[in-house]
Design an enzyme around this catalytic site. Structure first.
Site, PDB file in Angstrom:
ATOM      1  CG  ASN A  93     -42.815  49.809-118.538  1.00  0.00           C
ATOM      2  OD1 ASN A  93     -43.084  51.012-118.482  1.00  0.00           O
ATOM      3  ND2 ASN A  93     -41.807  49.276-117.839  1.00  0.00           N
ATOM      4  CE1 TYR A 160     -38.040  56.455-124.480  1.00  0.00           C
ATOM      5  CE2 TYR A 160     -38.885  58.636-125.023  1.00  0.00           C
ATOM      6  CZ  TYR A 160     -38.962  57.468-124.290  1.00  0.00           C
ATOM      7  OH  TYR A 160     -39.975  57.313-123.357  1.00  0.00           O
ATOM      8  CB  ALA A 162     -37.292  57.770-134.292  1.00  0.00           C
TER       9      ALA A 162
END
Length: 253
Positions: A93, A160, A162
């Site tokens: 996460n 981000y 990508a």
């Protein structure tokens, strides 16, 4: 529905705030022992873990670790095994969401974003897979991606997007490799959520974001966390390699 997570051991990276905290809490609610991995904000993470242990009949612990450093990841896994005897679930996460348009983006910012958001999940997943195969144990790996992995970004988050697109493809590749060991690898793609990471953007552009969401509202992170908990459970044993859309309809794929 009983997700049969009681006694399972889950590591949640970035598990002490935002979406990570909601995931940690829902897993604890379902009876899992949660290792709350963190890198910053130690005092608040410790308070959060104390609250989990007071509220639920399970055992949560905080463990520091930089997900871009192999030695830190290995230490988190080793300490988890020392304390609980095993690892069953990994939720990748932790991530960053910096803002810069490509024309003015520093090379170093691109590299840092890719390292945290893509290389980190690879490094942690690799080592948890090694642990599970070594124990001849089934397991679950859930990667948090984003609608931006599919739509890209027009608001200064190309690095981000990508990285998250890379995690989607990595999820499929890893799922294919480890299915024979009984290890399921999936991804969850949230849309815009009410988290500290998004606070500034929502304050400035909430109406604009809502216009893009067919369900017409910003999600609470716990709504995403429920999907993560389901994928971590034996109720999702026949799902692997998939990215689950929890965007309020932004993807519909």
């Amino acid at each position: 529905m009983d997700l049969n997570l009681k006694g399972k051991v889950a590591i949640v990276t970035g598990g002490g705030s935002g979406l990570g905290a909601s995931i940690s809490e829902v897993l604890a609610l379902e009876g899992a022992n949660v290792v709350v991995n963190y890198f910053v904000d130690e005092a608040n993470v410790f308070k959060f873990v104390d609250q989990l242990n007071e509220k639920y009949d399970t055992r949560a612990i905080p463990l520091y670790g930089d997900i871009t450093k192999a030695s830190d990841i290995e230490n988190v896994i080793a300490r988890t095994v020392d304390i609980y005897g095993k690892v069953d679930i990994l939720v990748n996460n932790a991530g960053v969401w910096p803002t810069a348009f490509v024309e003015s983006m520093a090379d170093e910012e691109w590299e840092k974003t890719i390292k945290i958001n893509l290389t980190g999940p690879f490094m942690f997943s690799k080592r948890v897979v090694q642990n599970l195969i070594g124990r001849k144990s089934k397991g679950k790996i859930i990667n948090i991606v984003s609608q931006a992995a599919f739509h890209g970004s027009t608001s200064g988050h190309a690095h981000y997007a990508a990285a998250k697109g890379g995690v989607v493809t990595f999820t499929v590749s890893l799922a294919r490799e480890v299915a024979k060991y009984g290890i399921n690898v999936t991804a969850v793609a949230p849309g815009m959520m009410r988290t500290p990471m998004n606070k500034k953007e929502l304050a400035e552009n909430e109406a604009k974001y809502i216009e893009r969401i067919p369900l017409g509202r910003i999600s609470d992170p716990v709504e995403v966390a429920y999907t993560v908990a389901f994928l971590a459970s034996d109720k999702a044993d026949y799902i692997t390699g998939a990215t689950i859309d929890v965007t309020g309809g932004m993807l519909m794929r």
